[in-house]
Every structure is written in structure tokens, then in C-alpha cells.
Design a protein around this motif. Structure first.
Motif, mmCIF file in Angstrom:
data_model
loop_
_atom_site.group_PDB
_atom_site.id
_atom_site.type_symbol
_atom_site.label_atom_id
_atom_site.label_comp_id
_atom_site.label_asym_id
_atom_site.label_seq_id
_atom_site.Cartn_x
_atom_site.Cartn_y
_atom_site.Cartn_z
ATOM 1 N N LEU A 1 167.332 -6.335 56.102
ATOM 2 C CA LEU A 1 167.242 -5.760 57.456
ATOM 3 C C LEU A 1 165.999 -6.285 58.173
ATOM 4 N N VAL A 2 164.888 -6.398 57.426
ATOM 5 C CA VAL A 2 163.637 -6.851 58.041
ATOM 6 C C VAL A 2 163.687 -8.349 58.342
ATOM 7 N N THR A 3 164.109 -9.139 57.333
ATOM 8 C CA THR A 3 164.060 -10.598 57.517
ATOM 9 C C THR A 3 165.100 -11.073 58.532
ATOM 10 N N ALA A 4 166.295 -10.468 58.536
ATOM 11 C CA ALA A 4 167.344 -10.920 59.438
ATOM 12 C C ALA A 4 167.087 -10.466 60.872
ATOM 13 N N LEU A 5 166.663 -9.202 61.040
ATOM 14 C CA LEU A 5 166.494 -8.668 62.390
ATOM 15 C C LEU A 5 165.106 -8.945 62.976
ATOM 16 N N THR A 6 164.100 -9.038 62.115
ATOM 17 C CA THR A 6 162.735 -9.261 62.614
ATOM 18 C C THR A 6 162.226 -10.665 62.308
ATOM 19 N N GLY A 7 162.449 -11.124 61.058
ATOM 20 C CA GLY A 7 161.917 -12.426 60.649
ATOM 21 C C GLY A 7 162.427 -13.572 61.503
ATOM 22 N N THR A 8 163.731 -13.658 61.661
ATOM 23 C CA THR A 8 164.292 -14.748 62.474
ATOM 24 C C THR A 8 163.980 -14.550 63.957
ATOM 25 N N ARG A 9 163.933 -13.292 64.395
ATOM 26 C CA ARG A 9 163.648 -12.994 65.801
ATOM 27 C C ARG A 9 162.244 -13.465 66.184
ATOM 28 N N VAL A 10 161.298 -13.322 65.265
ATOM 29 C CA VAL A 10 159.925 -13.770 65.524
ATOM 30 C C VAL A 10 159.909 -15.270 65.796
ATOM 31 N N VAL A 11 160.704 -16.031 65.026
ATOM 32 C CA VAL A 11 160.741 -17.488 65.208
ATOM 33 C C VAL A 11 161.329 -17.840 66.572
ATOM 34 N N TYR A 12 162.440 -17.161 66.932
ATOM 35 C CA TYR A 12 163.064 -17.433 68.242
ATOM 36 C C TYR A 12 162.128 -17.057 69.390
ATOM 37 N N ASP A 13 161.448 -15.894 69.257
ATOM 38 C CA ASP A 13 160.509 -15.467 70.301
ATOM 39 C C ASP A 13 159.382 -16.477 70.462
ATOM 40 N N TRP A 14 158.882 -16.963 69.327
ATOM 41 C CA TRP A 14 157.783 -17.943 69.381
ATOM 42 C C TRP A 14 158.255 -19.241 70.047
ATOM 43 N N MET A 15 159.477 -19.679 69.692
ATOM 44 C CA MET A 15 160.006 -20.924 70.267
ATOM 45 C C MET A 15 160.196 -20.794 71.782
#
Length: 531
Positions: free
Chosen positions: A506-520
Motif C-alpha cells: 500500500l505504501v510503495t504502490a500508492l506513495t513510493g511511485t507517486r513520489v517519483v512522478y511528483d518529482w518528475m
């Protein structure tokens, strides 16, 4: 926004570093690492492998609960005899009949009144008249026998657990099965026979006076004087072969091992051989002093499980409650004997119903096959995600890797034992992680097809996938909770790894990947997304 993103990234990094700290001993082959920030992070140790992965022993023991009832009744007889002697009540005979009955024959019926006064303190005994006016028959109260049998199994389980803990087996699995059985699993055990001897030994320690006037030859032929018994003393001849020397001792023990406070291995300065030094508590020291003072010049046999280990002559009253058990032990024999004495005697003997020893080669084979299957499956999934979803697939793969590091690191920090069912739970959790990422990526694709910008497509994709992912993970968590609540052993291990995998996903899929997209999207003004 930038501040929030930084905090999310920092949090993910800290958790990953902590997981890596606990994972390092397992990957590097080291047994442990020094404590990092001692008050917060305990020492990191290598992940424990279960019986099915590293080999070991699976034992099913059955407690002879009937013997526990017999022992209790015998103790009651000894107590009643002492009470009767104190009250000057002449007893002609006091014997156990069957499992739970005591027949008392007094020399005169006038003593019955005094005996009944004593019995008022024994609410667990019921009285009935005998065939003779001077006779009384006692039996255990209703329900008392069942209580004694249940207590014997519980005490046996705790005693075995204490012995195994002191023997030094990591992550043993010891549980009750049914009314009389105990299941013992010892992963990684290298000396199975030694472990069996340690676990199965009753360890009933008794000190009994040697019946010097008894005829040993007649006793060996079956003619043992009343009140005495024939036992055998361990001996070693000149060829270093173990022998047994018959010895007649009094049935009644002057002292038993239930008053012990310690048992340690020491080296005898005269013989240079290991001996077990024991020490009694205050009551035991008093009884030992009285017994030795009253029997100076006689031999006192040290009896363990009906085997005489030594029978030294009492030269003088022994004060302080200390004694030694010698018997030409090896260091390992003496250590195991000290362990069983410290852990206490089993309330009843145990029979080995099943003894399954899994060799380390079978466990190693399982590990190698499991690792090959995991690598093959992982490579195929990673390759598919990277090819089908391009850069977004690579980001999802990073989330999967993060999930795996966190999960195994959590298992190591909890000092859990990894078994084959546990590996199955990990793989199922990773499968759910792949599903979650695929769901998010497909939703983002749909948003992009509608002509939305990259930023809006990412936000819309996560929003639409959120509830579906939460629903599926919550229902899986409920199932895992039920498995943990009602399952045993490997089933619980499966439930734990599955639950951890779901939570981390739940953390890695919803937050971990989202952090990368937000940064990009913050760093570059993306017009298209590689997906």
C-alpha cells in the motif's frame, strides 16, 4: 509542495536504510551487526530459516499422564505417612491401589479419629470405609484426576521449552497438540540424538539411602526386601566400557530434586573429570543436613530416573545444601544433565510417537529451488513491466524492489522464522503489488487517452485506482488476520508475511511511485509520459 515531497522522499529513504540494516547480515552471511542507535534499533541478526528450509527435527511426544496421577498419589501417601508419624498414629500399611486409590490399614481402629483430623486438610481426597474397622480407603475427588492430567501436559510443555531454550536452539516451535501430545520442532539441530535425550529425560532426582543389610544377589534374583528396591549404578571398567552395578536402596527418598536452586558443571580437582554441582534452597538444605546428620557412616545414593549415578559414604553432617553428582561424564553429558536439573523434572514420562529428522541437504534443496523460482518469476515480471509500460514500468519495478527489501528487513527485525509457507506469502504479496501498479498505470493511460495533461492524468489515475486497491488489500488483510488467529505454525507464518507484504505494498504502490512522478513533473514540464 516541494517541502511535502522532500519529507515523503526522506521518509522512504529512512525506512529503506533501516530495512537494509536488518537485511545486511542475511545477505552478507554475517551472524549479526552491532546495535545501531541502541535505544531505537536492536542488534540486526541473520534471518532465521524454518525446519523445512534448513533441516532439523520434528518430534511428537505423548505425555504419560496416568504416571503423573500415580506420582501425585504416591506423594500424598508419603505426606500422610509423615503426618501420621507426627500425631503418633500407628499405621500398619499404607499402599496405593490402582491409579488413584489409597488403602490405609491402622494397627488399631482408635487411630481413625486422628487420621480423619489429618484428612480435613486434604480436600482433594474422598474417604470411604474399608473391609476392616481399622481400615480407610481414599480416592481422588471428582475432576481431580483430569486436572492433574491437564496440569502434567502444561508443566511438561514448559519444562521442555526451558530445556530447549537452555540447549541453545534458535526459534524452536513447541506447542500442545490434543490432550496429551506435544509437538517439538527444532530447526537446524545438528545432534538429534542428544536433543532427544535432553527432551525425553524425566530428570527425577532423588537421594536414597543404600540398604546395606540387603542381599544384592537375592534381590537380583527377584527377592527384594519390602520397602527396598533394586537399582543399577552406572560404572566404567578399565576398558572404558559402561557397566551397571546392582544396588539395593530404600524406596523412600530422603530428598528429591524439586528443592534445587542451581545445577552447574564443574571440574573435579582430584579426578579432573566434569561433575554437576547442585545446590538446594533453604528447606532443601535443612532436610539434606538432617538426613546426613542422622545417617553418618551410611551410603547415600544419588538417583536420577531410577539410575544410580554415585553412592558416596556420608562422613559427616553436610551443611549449606550443596552436593555433587559424579559419574564419569563427558563434558556434554554433564552440561545436558545440568540443563535438565535446572529446568526441573518432567511431571510424567513422555513417549516419542513420531521422530522425523529433515536433513540439511533437503532444506538446502528447497531453498535453491525456491530462489531459482523467485529469480525466474521476478525477472519475467520486471521484463514485462519494463517492456509493456516502458519508463513507468521501471518505476513500478523500483516499487516492487522496495517492497521486497522492506518485507524481508521487517521479518529479520522481528526475528521471525522464514518457512516455505512464508515464502509463499511473500510471493503472493509481490503478486498483489504487481496488480496494484498495473491498475494505477492502466488508469493513467485511460486519462492520457482522454487528452488530459501528464500532471492531470497522473492525479486522475491514482485517484481512480485508490479505492479499488484499498478494497482488495483490506479484504486480504482480513483473511490473513483470520489465518493468524486460527492457524498454527506455518499457517501463521504465511499470514504474517502476507500481511506485511500487503501493508508495505500500500505504501510503495500508492506513495513510493507517486513520489517519483511528483518529482518528475516538478523538475521537468512533461508533455508526454513514457507509459
Amino acid at each position: 509542495m516541494k517541502k511535502t515531497l522532500s519529507w515523503k522522499f526522506l521518509s522512504l529513504l529512512v525506512v529503506t536504510v533501516i530495512a537494509g540494516y536488518y537485511l545486511f547480515p542475511t545477505l552478507s552471511g554475517r551472524s549479526s551487526l552491532p546495535s545501531l542507535l541502541p535505544p531505537l534499533l536492536p542488534r540486526a541478526e541473520r534471518l532465521n530459516l524454518g525446519l523445512d528450509l534448513q533441516g532439523g527435527m520434528h518430534l511428537v511426544l505423548e505425555v504419560v499422564t496416568e504416571k503423573a496421577v500415580e506420582n501425585t498419589v504416591d506423594r500424598l501417601i508419603a505426606e500422610l505417612r509423615r503426618e501420621a508419624e507426627k500425631e503418633n498414629i500407628p499405621v500398619e500399611r499404607m499402599t496405593r491401589e490402582g491409579l488413584d486409590r489409597i488403602r490405609i490399614k491402622l494397627q488399631a481402629k482408635e487411630g481413625l479419629e486422628g487420621l480423619r483430623r489429618i484428612l480435613k486438610n486434604y480436600s482433594n481426597l474422598q474417604q470411604s470405609g474399608g473391609a476392616d474397622p481399622a481400615e480407610l480407603v481414599l480416592s481422588l475427588a471428582p475432576g481431580e484426576m483430569k486436572r492433574l492430567q491437564e496440569s502434567a501436559v502444561r508443566q511438561s510443555l514448559e519444562t521442555i521449552r526451558n530445556r530447549v531454550d537452555q540447549f541453545g536452539v534458535a526459534e524452536p516451535h513447541i506447542v500442545q497438540e490434543g490432550d496429551q501430545r506435544i509437538v517439538v520442532q527444532l530447526p537446524g539441530i545438528k545432534e538429534p540424538q542428544r536433543a532427544i535425550n535432553l527432551i525425553g529425560k524425566t530428570a527425577l532426582l532423588e537421594f536414597k539411602l543404600v540398604a546395606e543389610d540387603a542381599n544384592v544377589a537375592e534381590a537380583v534374583g527377584g527377592k527384594v526386601p519390602e520397602g527396598d528396591e533394586l537399582l543399577y549404578m552406572r560404572g566404567t571398567n578399565e576398558q572404558e566400557k559402561t557397566s551397571k552395578v546392582p544396588l539395593v536402596v530404600q524406596k523412600r527418598a530422603v530428598l528429591t530434586g524439586d528443592l534445587l536452586t542451581s545445577a552447574q558443571v564443574q571440574i573435579n580437582s582430584q579426578t579432573n573429570e566434569p561433575v554437576v554441582s547442585i545446590e538446594f534452597d533453604r528447606e532443601g538444605a535443612r532436610l539434606f543436613g538432617e538426613a546426613t546428620a542422622a545417617n553418618v557412616g551410611r551410603r547415600l545414593a544419588v538417583v536420577l530416573d531410577d539410575t544410580v549415578y554415585s553412592a558416596p559414604v556420608i562422613r559427616e553432617k553436610i551443611l549449606g545444601g550443596k552436593a555433587q553428582i559424579s559419574g564419569r561424564f563427558t563434558t556434554e553429558d554433564a552440561r545436558d544433565l545440568a540443563i535438565v536439573l535446572r529446568a526441573g523434572a518432567l511431571p510424567a514420562p513422555v513417549n516419542i510417537i513420531s521422530n522425523l529428522t529433515v536433513g540439511p541437504s533437503l532444506g538446502l534443496d528447497s531453498v535453491e529451488k525456491g530462489v531459482r523460482a523467485a529469480i525466474l518469476g521476478g525477472v519475467l515480471v520486471i521484463a514485462f513491466m519494463a517492456v509493456y509500460y516502458k519508463l513507468s514500468g521501471v518505476i513500478a519495478n523500483l516499487a516492487l524492489l522496495l517492497n521486497l527489501i522492506w518485507l524481508v528487513g521487517a521479518l529479520a527485525s522481528l526475528r521471525a522464522t522464514l518457512t516455505l509457507p512464508g515464502i509463499a506469502g511473500i510471493i503472493l504479496g509481490i503478486g498483489m503489488a504487481v496488480d496494484s501498479n498495473v491498475l494505477i498505470l492502466e488508469r493513467i493511460r485511460e486519462e492520457l487517452r482522454l487528452g488530459k495533461t501528464v500532471r492531470s492524468a497522473i492525479d486522475g489515475g491514482y485517484d481512480k485506482a485508490f479505492l479499488t486497491i484499498i478494497d482488495s488489500h483490506v479484504t486480504t488483510l482480513i483473511t490473513a488476520f483470520a489465518l493468524f488467529l486460527f492457524g498454527t505454525g506455518p499457517v501463521k507464518g504465511f499470514a504474517v508475511t502476507l500481511s506485511l507484504g500487503v501493508i508495505f505494498n500500500l505504501v510503495t504502490a500508492l506513495t513510493g511511485t507517486r513520489v517519483v512522478y511528483d518529482w518528475m513533473t516538478q523538475r521537468w514540464n512533461l508533455k508526454t509520459l513514457s507509459i
